[in-house]
Design an enzyme around this catalytic site. Structure first.
Site, PDB file in Angstrom:
ATOM      1  N   GLU A  93      46.742  53.510   2.087  1.00  0.00           N
ATOM      2  CA  GLU A  93      46.593  52.769   3.340  1.00  0.00           C
ATOM      3  C   GLU A  93      45.112  52.665   3.708  1.00  0.00           C
ATOM      4  OE1 GLU A  93      50.789  53.350   5.584  1.00  0.00           O
ATOM      5  OE2 GLU A  93      49.391  54.983   5.855  1.00  0.00           O
ATOM      6  N   CYS A 113      46.793  64.211  -0.605  1.00  0.00           N
ATOM      7  CA  CYS A 113      45.608  65.065  -0.457  1.00  0.00           C
ATOM      8  C   CYS A 113      45.984  66.508  -0.762  1.00  0.00           C
ATOM      9  CB  CYS A 113      45.091  64.946   0.981  1.00  0.00           C
ATOM     10  SG  CYS A 113      43.546  65.846   1.252  1.00  0.00           S
ATOM     11  N   CYS A 117      45.844  70.045   5.574  1.00  0.00           N
ATOM     12  CA  CYS A 117      45.558  70.263   6.989  1.00  0.00           C
ATOM     13  C   CYS A 117      46.874  70.126   7.779  1.00  0.00           C
ATOM     14  CB  CYS A 117      44.537  69.255   7.507  1.00  0.00           C
ATOM     15  SG  CYS A 117      42.971  69.333   6.613  1.00  0.00           S
ATOM     16  N   CYS A 120      48.015  66.689   9.673  1.00  0.00           N
ATOM     17  CA  CYS A 120      47.790  65.416   8.989  1.00  0.00           C
ATOM     18  C   CYS A 120      48.984  65.022   8.117  1.00  0.00           C
ATOM     19  CB  CYS A 120      46.531  65.549   8.125  1.00  0.00           C
ATOM     20  SG  CYS A 120      46.243  64.150   7.051  1.00  0.00           S
ATOM     21  N   GLU A 159      40.483  63.608   0.347  1.00  0.00           N
ATOM     22  CA  GLU A 159      39.242  64.333   0.643  1.00  0.00           C
ATOM     23  C   GLU A 159      38.145  63.783  -0.277  1.00  0.00           C
ATOM     24  OE1 GLU A 159      37.631  66.696   2.538  1.00  0.00           O
ATOM     25  OE2 GLU A 159      36.050  66.332   1.069  1.00  0.00           O
ATOM     26  N   SER A 190      33.423  61.465   5.373  1.00  0.00           N
ATOM     27  CA  SER A 190      33.959  62.615   6.093  1.00  0.00           C
ATOM     28  C   SER A 190      34.509  63.640   5.101  1.00  0.00           C
ATOM     29  CB  SER A 190      35.087  62.127   7.016  1.00  0.00           C
ATOM     30  OG  SER A 190      35.757  63.217   7.586  1.00  0.00           O
ATOM     31  N   SER A 212      34.875  67.518   9.140  1.00  0.00           N
ATOM     32  CA  SER A 212      36.129  67.762   9.858  1.00  0.00           C
ATOM     33  C   SER A 212      36.119  69.218  10.303  1.00  0.00           C
ATOM     34  CB  SER A 212      37.330  67.516   8.938  1.00  0.00           C
ATOM     35  OG  SER A 212      37.373  66.176   8.553  1.00  0.00           O
ATOM     36  N   HIS A 214      37.318  70.795  13.770  1.00  0.00           N
ATOM     37  CA  HIS A 214      38.607  71.013  14.428  1.00  0.00           C
ATOM     38  C   HIS A 214      38.828  72.403  15.014  1.00  0.00           C
ATOM     39  CE1 HIS A 214      39.307  67.080  12.943  1.00  0.00           C
ATOM     40  NE2 HIS A 214      39.501  67.446  11.693  1.00  0.00           N
ATOM     41  N   CYS A 342      44.176  58.436  13.542  1.00  0.00           N
ATOM     42  CA  CYS A 342      43.753  59.619  12.801  1.00  0.00           C
ATOM     43  C   CYS A 342      44.920  60.579  12.559  1.00  0.00           C
ATOM     44  CB  CYS A 342      42.666  60.317  13.617  1.00  0.00           C
ATOM     45  SG  CYS A 342      41.988  61.732  12.798  1.00  0.00           S
TER      46      CYS A 342
HETATM   47  S1  SF4 Z   1      42.853  65.572   7.325  1.00  0.00           S
HETATM   48 FE1  SF4 Z   1      41.814  64.705   5.518  1.00  0.00          FE
HETATM   49  S2  SF4 Z   1      41.378  66.500   4.228  1.00  0.00           S
HETATM   50 FE2  SF4 Z   1      42.946  67.158   5.720  1.00  0.00          FE
HETATM   51  S3  SF4 Z   1      44.924  66.819   4.661  1.00  0.00           S
HETATM   52 FE3  SF4 Z   1      44.456  64.966   5.862  1.00  0.00          FE
HETATM   53  S4  SF4 Z   1      43.444  63.583   4.408  1.00  0.00           S
HETATM   54 FE4  SF4 Z   1      43.347  65.650   3.545  1.00  0.00          FE
END
Ligand code: SF4
Length: 356
Positions: A93, A113, A117, A120, A159, A190, A212, A214, A342
């Site tokens: 996407e 990925c 995280c 996500c 990533e 990023s 990133s 957080h 996001c």
């Molecule tokens: S926030 Fe970015 S690094 Fe973390 S799981 Fe999602 S895509 Fe991967």
């Protein structure tokens, strides 16, 4: 025969292709112009190449590598989410975000990925594959709004430091004079902060960097971002303090200081990282760094105890940081109604279905 895509190759590599097929090297330069200046969709459109050159390229398995998006969803706020096919038969996407005079494209670099995280959807999907440079570039090359773009952010699925060869190659094509000739200051990459990626990214590109973050406390960051265990946020900050962008206020511009911008992304979670003590920890962590913090609203995803905060909390958190000297903004949330905001990108369903 495996198809070999021309998008992503440098003029030198295209000259090697030409020579290998028995043609003069300048043919490679002509192909580069057709790709990166004229954006052709097929070899047949390269009209100053002889018929023989075009036929040979095709019979030897070469193709431009331009593949249009197979699906598009439009948000009521103007954001558009595209689904692009990848070379190896998957999908990613890509999000187009128009905003007054700016138009930003959020590109993906992997299908799924590995970073996992907790907040996500892509992380939930798990890792499927890494994109080639051609797959990354095609998200720009075949974008219907390509000519309106002002900025590109590598903040989509995947990533970037975990697929750095392809990301650096894509950046080279985007920024080289022979390529798209974009300023690197229009590109932001990023990362969660993989140690293996920093040296190369910082030495070989002048693009902006977004971390990133957080959570400012390592043990608690590790609970929502497993990557913390491999290379912690304190080590990342120490490493960044050695870079010239970190001290640019203290050094005159004529000393050749990079104008690279450093930002930290911070999704604000209710009861997790939104208190004044977290804000204080964030101030301590980033003390001495020339940077900005972007606060991001969290959009609930299924099966997670994480929740976002209300506007009042968001504003209070920003104001506390700002009043203590840390440049902090609240990022506008775009494309929420089409799951383009996001943390909401995922192709898991499409992968499982096998079709878009
Ligand atoms: S926030 Fe970015 S690094 Fe973390 S799981 Fe999602 S895509 Fe991967």
């Amino acid at each position: 025969m495996t198809t070999q895509h021309l998008i992503g190759l440098t003029p030198d590599e295209l000259q090697q292709v030409a020579r290998r097929l028995g043609f003069p090297a300048f043919v490679g330069k002509q192909i580069a112009d057709w790709l990166y200046k004229k954006h052709v969709e097929g070899i047949d459109e390269m009209s100053n190449l002889s018929k023989k050159v075009r036929a040979t390229l095709q019979s030897e398995g070469y193709a431009v590598g331009a593949r249009k998006p197979v699906k598009c969803q439009r948000s009521k706020d103007g954001t558009v989410k595209y689904l692009f096919p990848t070379t190896d038969g998957h999908f990613v996407e890509t999000v187009y975000i128009p905003d007054k005079e700016r138009a930003t494209l959020c590109v993906s670099c992997q299908v799924g990925c590995k970073m996992k995280c907790a907040f996500c959807m892509t992380g939930r999907q798990g890792f499927v594959s890494s994109l080639s440079a051609a797959d990354i570039l095609n998200q720009i090359y075949s974008l219907p709004e390509r000519d309106t773009l002002t900025n590109i952010v590598f903040m989509g699925q995947g990533e970037p430091f975990d697929n750095l060869d392809a990301v650096m190659r894509a950046i080279e094509v985007l920024t080289a004079e022979w390529g798209h000739a974009w300023s690197p200051k229009r590109i932001t990459v990023s990362t969660v902060g993989l140690q293996k990626g920093f040296d190369r990214f910082l030495n070989e590109s002048k693009c902006h960097l977004a971390i990133s973050l957080h959570h400012p406390i390592p043990s608690e960051r590790a609970e929502i971002m497993p990557a913390e265990k491999a290379f912690g946020i304190k080590q990342i900050v120490e490493l960044l303090k050695q870079q010239d962008f970190c001290t640019r206020r203290k050094m005159p511009v004529e000393q050749g200081v990079h104008q690279r911008r450093l930002s930290f992304e911070y999704i604000v979670f209710q009861g997790i990282n939104d208190s004044i003590s977290h804000a204080k920890a964030l101030l301590r962590l980033l003390d001495g760094l020339e940077c900005r913090v972007n606060l991001i609203r969290f959009h609930d995803i299924p099966d997670t105890p994480l929740h976002g905060v209300d506007e009042k909390r968001m504003t209070e958190f920003r104001d506390y940081l700002t009043s203590h000297g840390l440049f902090t903004t609240i990022r506008a949330s775009r494309g929420q109604d089409i799951f383009a905001a996001c943390g909401l990108l995922s192709t898991a369903e499409k992968e499982a279905e096998g079709t878009p």
